[in-house]
Write a protein that holds these residues in place. Structure first.
Motif, PDB file in Angstrom:
ATOM      1  N   ALA A 256       0.823  -1.206   0.000  1.00 58.38           N
ATOM      2  CA  ALA A 256       0.000   0.000   0.000  1.00 58.38           C
ATOM      3  C   ALA A 256       0.857   1.255   0.000  1.00 58.38           C
ATOM      4  N   VAL A 257       2.045   1.153   0.581  1.00 57.46           N
ATOM      5  CA  VAL A 257       2.994   2.273   0.571  1.00 57.46           C
ATOM      6  C   VAL A 257       3.800   2.275  -0.727  1.00 57.46           C
ATOM      7  N   GLU A 258       4.247   1.096  -1.133  1.00 58.03           N
ATOM      8  CA  GLU A 258       5.134   0.975  -2.286  1.00 58.03           C
ATOM      9  C   GLU A 258       4.433   1.307  -3.598  1.00 58.03           C
ATOM     10  N   ASP A 259       3.206   0.832  -3.765  1.00 55.23           N
ATOM     11  CA  ASP A 259       2.512   1.008  -5.052  1.00 55.23           C
ATOM     12  C   ASP A 259       1.005   1.119  -4.837  1.00 55.23           C
ATOM     13  N   PRO A 260       0.539   2.197  -4.199  1.00 54.44           N
ATOM     14  CA  PRO A 260      -0.879   2.310  -3.837  1.00 54.44           C
ATOM     15  C   PRO A 260      -1.828   2.397  -5.016  1.00 54.44           C
ATOM     16  N   THR A 261      -1.360   2.881  -6.166  1.00 52.40           N
ATOM     17  CA  THR A 261      -2.262   2.986  -7.315  1.00 52.40           C
ATOM     18  C   THR A 261      -2.570   1.629  -7.931  1.00 52.40           C
ATOM     19  N   VAL A 262      -1.674   0.673  -7.743  1.00 53.70           N
ATOM     20  CA  VAL A 262      -1.909  -0.692  -8.257  1.00 53.70           C
ATOM     21  C   VAL A 262      -2.657  -1.527  -7.227  1.00 53.70           C
ATOM     22  N   TRP A 263      -2.208  -1.470  -5.974  1.00 54.50           N
ATOM     23  CA  TRP A 263      -2.818  -2.280  -4.918  1.00 54.50           C
ATOM     24  C   TRP A 263      -3.915  -1.465  -4.237  1.00 54.50           C
ATOM     25  N   THR A 264      -4.992  -1.272  -4.979  1.00 50.83           N
ATOM     26  CA  THR A 264      -6.126  -0.500  -4.481  1.00 50.83           C
ATOM     27  C   THR A 264      -6.906  -1.309  -3.450  1.00 50.83           C
ATOM     28  N   ASP A 265      -7.731  -0.611  -2.682  1.00 50.05           N
ATOM     29  CA  ASP A 265      -8.572  -1.302  -1.707  1.00 50.05           C
ATOM     30  C   ASP A 265      -9.459  -2.343  -2.394  1.00 50.05           C
TER      31      ASP A 265
END
Length: 204
Positions: free
Chosen positions: A173-182
């Protein structure tokens, strides 16, 4: 007559300013001077309550722990057993802009557990150990095919898997929040919960 100083209130102000600096400028920008400027105070004022950058991090995370405890209790409410375990897992795998800032601080702290951040690391470790205990307690209510609770070893495996899933999520969630969305995380989490907790797959 001496001025009455509410230390807890001052530490809370410093914690909020620390998070605001980290959100606006990144965790590396968190310094005693930056937090002092945010509060329109001198650096000496800050060090009167928080003596070092490492203690700044610990203070912010410690105040977050109190907030998390309140939010978790409100989210779980009167749920019990497996439903409580599932709700805890879903809550752990949700995010907000402030949550991601705190996760960034958490990651920086655990990257330097032997250095100046040791105190902050102990705060983080206390939070994570307590969370694992809640997963383990909830996993003890999972039923096997015969309707009886699973044995302790199986409950521990369930707790391990859910705990590691949530901790891995926090990093991504910190590293790649746009990919790992809720939405993406919750979809895979529901599959995991059905397999581990709701589908009686453990005894097959």
């Amino acid at each position: 007559m001496p001025i009455d100083v509410d230390t807890d209130e001052r530490l809370a102000d410093i914690a909020r300013a620390t998070v605001e600096v980290a959100r606006e400028r990144g965790t590396r920008a968190v310094t005693l001077r930056a937090v002092a400027e945010r509060l329109e105070r001198s650096t000496a004022y800050i060090t009167n309550f928080v003596p070092s950058r490492a203690h700044l991090m610990a203070n912010a995370l410690d105040h977050a722990r109190t907030q998390w405890d309140v939010e978790r209790r409100e989210h779980l409410g009167d749920l019990v057993g497996v439903e409580r375990l599932a709700a805890l897992t879903r809550w752990m795998c949700s995010s907000s802009p402030e949550e991601n800032v705190l996760r960034s601080l958490w990651i920086e702290v655990i990257a330097d557990v032997r250095g100046a951040n040791r105190h902050a690391y102990e705060v983080v470790r206390g939070v994570t150990d307590a969370t694992y205990g809640k997963f383990l307690d909830g996993a003890g209510h999972v039923a096997a095919n015969d309707g009886e609770p699973v044995d302790h070893e199986t409950a521990a495996h369930i707790a391990d898997i859910l705990y590691l899933y949530c901790r891995g999520y926090e990093v991504k969630a910190v590293e790649d929040p746009t990919v790992w969305t809720d939405e993406r995380v919750q979809a895979s989490l529901e599959l995991l919960l059905r397999t581990l907790v709701f589908d009686d797959a453990l005894s097959r």
